[in-house]
Motif scaffolding. Structure first.
Motif, short mmCIF file in Angstrom:
data_model
loop_
_atom_site.label_atom_id
_atom_site.label_comp_id
_atom_site.label_asym_id
_atom_site.label_seq_id
_atom_site.Cartn_x
_atom_site.Cartn_y
_atom_site.Cartn_z
N GLY A 45 9.45 -65.41 3.30
CA GLY A 45 8.56 -65.05 4.40
C GLY A 45 9.31 -64.48 5.59
O GLY A 45 8.92 -63.46 6.16
N VAL A 46 10.43 -65.11 5.92
CA VAL A 46 11.24 -64.62 7.05
C VAL A 46 11.83 -63.25 6.73
O VAL A 46 11.87 -62.36 7.59
N VAL A 47 12.30 -63.07 5.50
CA VAL A 47 12.86 -61.77 5.11
C VAL A 47 11.81 -60.67 5.22
O VAL A 47 12.08 -59.58 5.75
N PHE A 48 10.59 -60.95 4.76
CA PHE A 48 9.53 -59.94 4.85
C PHE A 48 9.13 -59.68 6.30
O PHE A 48 8.82 -58.54 6.67
N LEU A 49 9.14 -60.72 7.15
CA LEU A 49 8.82 -60.49 8.56
C LEU A 49 9.87 -59.60 9.22
O LEU A 49 9.54 -58.70 10.00
N PHE A 50 11.15 -59.85 8.93
CA PHE A 50 12.21 -59.00 9.49
C PHE A 50 12.10 -57.57 8.95
O PHE A 50 12.35 -56.61 9.68
N ALA A 51 11.75 -57.42 7.68
CA ALA A 51 11.57 -56.08 7.11
C ALA A 51 10.42 -55.36 7.80
O ALA A 51 10.51 -54.16 8.09
#
Length: 61
Positions: A45-51
């Protein structure tokens, strides 16, 4: 990159990021807690938010 594709990917990343964080909270609040699944879902989830944030930035000139 095609602007329509960029908008689609940005929205997809934000929705996936929010769903990942929500899934992490739900897994962590289960009895007994599913810690491994919560950590994996939260990390994704955090990776997708940063992306999503990276895709929605305005280009510097």
């Amino acid at each position: 990159m095609n602007p329509s594709l960029k908008i689609f990917l940005t929205i997809f990343c934000y929705i996936s990021g929010v769903m990942g964080v929500v899934t992490a909270v739900l897994h962590a609040s289960d009895q007994p807690a599913q810690t491994t699944a919560a950590v994996i879902a939260g990390g994704l989830g955090v990776v997708f938010l940063f992306a999503g944030m990276a895709l929605s930035r305005r280009p510097r000139h």
